[in-house]
Scaffold this motif. Structure first.
Motif, PDB file in Angstrom:
ATOM      1  N   ILE A   1     -55.029 -40.174  25.774  1.00  0.00           N
ATOM      2  CA  ILE A   1     -56.195 -39.671  25.044  1.00  0.00           C
ATOM      3  C   ILE A   1     -57.449 -39.817  25.898  1.00  0.00           C
ATOM      4  O   ILE A   1     -58.274 -38.895  25.991  1.00  0.00           O
ATOM      5  CB  ILE A   1     -56.349 -40.405  23.690  1.00  0.00           C
ATOM      6  CG1 ILE A   1     -55.196 -40.033  22.761  1.00  0.00           C
ATOM      7  CG2 ILE A   1     -57.690 -40.072  23.045  1.00  0.00           C
ATOM      8  CD1 ILE A   1     -55.108 -40.892  21.501  1.00  0.00           C
ATOM      9  N   ALA A   2     -57.600 -40.979  26.548  1.00  0.00           N
ATOM     10  CA  ALA A   2     -58.794 -41.203  27.376  1.00  0.00           C
ATOM     11  C   ALA A   2     -58.847 -40.227  28.539  1.00  0.00           C
ATOM     12  O   ALA A   2     -59.920 -39.692  28.868  1.00  0.00           O
ATOM     13  CB  ALA A   2     -58.799 -42.650  27.888  1.00  0.00           C
ATOM     14  N   ARG A   3     -57.706 -39.972  29.185  1.00  0.00           N
ATOM     15  CA  ARG A   3     -57.694 -39.026  30.310  1.00  0.00           C
ATOM     16  C   ARG A   3     -58.043 -37.615  29.851  1.00  0.00           C
ATOM     17  O   ARG A   3     -58.788 -36.895  30.504  1.00  0.00           O
ATOM     18  CB  ARG A   3     -56.334 -39.054  31.008  1.00  0.00           C
ATOM     19  CG  ARG A   3     -56.193 -40.188  32.017  1.00  0.00           C
ATOM     20  CD  ARG A   3     -54.955 -40.049  32.885  1.00  0.00           C
ATOM     21  NE  ARG A   3     -53.752 -40.427  32.163  1.00  0.00           N
ATOM     22  CZ  ARG A   3     -52.693 -39.649  32.001  1.00  0.00           C
ATOM     23  NH1 ARG A   3     -52.695 -38.426  32.492  1.00  0.00           N
ATOM     24  NH2 ARG A   3     -51.640 -40.073  31.341  1.00  0.00           N
ATOM     25  N   PHE A   4     -57.512 -37.213  28.702  1.00  0.00           N
ATOM     26  CA  PHE A   4     -57.782 -35.873  28.177  1.00  0.00           C
ATOM     27  C   PHE A   4     -59.261 -35.712  27.828  1.00  0.00           C
ATOM     28  O   PHE A   4     -59.907 -34.737  28.226  1.00  0.00           O
ATOM     29  CB  PHE A   4     -56.910 -35.625  26.945  1.00  0.00           C
ATOM     30  CG  PHE A   4     -57.182 -34.326  26.247  1.00  0.00           C
ATOM     31  CD1 PHE A   4     -56.763 -33.121  26.798  1.00  0.00           C
ATOM     32  CD2 PHE A   4     -57.854 -34.298  25.023  1.00  0.00           C
ATOM     33  CE1 PHE A   4     -56.996 -31.906  26.148  1.00  0.00           C
ATOM     34  CE2 PHE A   4     -58.093 -33.102  24.370  1.00  0.00           C
ATOM     35  CZ  PHE A   4     -57.667 -31.909  24.934  1.00  0.00           C
ATOM     36  N   LEU A   5     -59.800 -36.686  27.092  1.00  0.00           N
ATOM     37  CA  LEU A   5     -61.200 -36.574  26.690  1.00  0.00           C
ATOM     38  C   LEU A   5     -62.123 -36.717  27.888  1.00  0.00           C
ATOM     39  O   LEU A   5     -63.163 -36.054  27.957  1.00  0.00           O
ATOM     40  CB  LEU A   5     -61.531 -37.632  25.642  1.00  0.00           C
ATOM     41  CG  LEU A   5     -60.800 -37.498  24.290  1.00  0.00           C
ATOM     42  CD1 LEU A   5     -61.163 -38.636  23.362  1.00  0.00           C
ATOM     43  CD2 LEU A   5     -61.095 -36.156  23.647  1.00  0.00           C
TER      44      LEU A   5
END
Length: 304
Positions: free
Chosen positions: A294-298
């Motif tokens: 999630i952190a990489r995507f956002l």
């Protein structure tokens, strides 16, 4: 996790519902038959165990519906949706009758049972059919509430039970997504028993978390409200096949610039069966795996 409790709640709730509603009928294929013995004694004409004949089970359910009864049909997801899929398609959908399919086993609740007892594709498969409501409770209280909502109608409903459970139940209404957390840098939709892991994974992130226990029909308006004015970044975390609901998100945001990440169970088969927790980690659905993705995507996005 509250192991086994959603199915136990299903047995106790349906036993009470059979007492309350003379229109209700139950069709089993051996699974959970022991738990329903008192119900079978009390209502021998409305509790039918066909043995391990799952295509027949669905056919009997469709036939009971044609007589005006409301069938509740139950076994493991792999034997309820996948094995008798043609009967689900024809004996309910094509005949234009309703019923409540209630599964157990989810994607990998019993890994030692092997791939025969795993059904990560069940919701995606039902997506090829018209008119199915799909409930994915994340707690025994929600399972009972959604079951009680499903039994009085005439529509086609799938209730997907799991051994995986969130710590607390929430006031689900069988339609809307609930807002579990509010933020500005993106929206994460957590489906059913994924909520606690998503909340842990996004701790400290400035994101909105929506909680979905009814995924079909898809609550497009909740997602639209949560993103505000685009562009938007949306992650959907589902306890079954990854990407099952990305088309629903895309449709909800068709007129808004957006990116969607669908997280869930991978297509590749895990042949080292282990425990349910090990499967969650292997598919990146534990808090650490979810937080990383999630952190990489956002971080790669252009959110508001």
């Amino acid at each position: 996790m509250d192991h086994g409790h959603e199915r136990e709640r299903f047995i106790s709730s349906t036993t009470r519902l059979l007492d309350e509603d003379p229109r209700l009928a139950l069709v089993l294929a051996d699974i959970s038959a022991d738990g329903f013995r008192p119900a079978a004694r009390a209502h021998p004409s409305r509790v039918v165990n066909v043995g391990i004949r799952e295509q027949l089970m669905i056919g009997v359910g469709g036939g009971l519906a044609l007589t005006g009864l409301r069938p509740v049909v139950h076994t493991f997801a792999s034997f309820l949706v996948e094995r008798p899929f043609e009967q689900v398609k024809l004996d309910f959908g094509h005949q234009g009758v309703g019923g409540v399919l209630v599964s157990a086993g989810a994607s990998y609740d019993w890994p030692a049972g092997g791939f025969t007892h795993m059904a990560p594709g069940d919701v995606a498969l039902l997506d090829t059919l018209d008119g199915w409501t799909v409930h994915v409770p994340g707690h025994p209280d929600e399972a009972e509430a959604l079951l009680r909502r499903a039994t009085p109608g005439d529509d086609r409903v799938y209730v997907r039970l799991s051994l995986q459970s969130n710590e607390h139940g929430r006031p689900v209404d069988g339609a809307r997504f609930l807002t579990a957390r509010e933020g500005r840098d993106g929206v994460v939709v957590a489906v059913g028993p994924m909520l606690d892991h998503v909340l842990a994974a996004t701790e400290g992130m400035d994101v909105t978390v929506l909680y979905a226990t009814t995924v079909r029909p898809f609550d497009a308006s909740a997602v639209r409200r949560a993103i505000g004015h685009g562009p938007a970044d949306v992650v959907i975390v589902e306890p079954y096949l990854a990407g099952t609901s990305t088309a629903a998100v895309n449709e909800a945001l068709a007129d808004v610039p957006h990116r969607v990440l669908g997280l869930g169970v991978a297509r590749r088969e895990l042949r080292r069966y282990g425990r349910m927790e090990e499967h969650l980690a292997a598919h990146g659905l534990d808090p650490a795996g979810l937080r990383d993705r999630i952190a990489r995507f956002l971080g790669a996005g252009v959110s508001r």
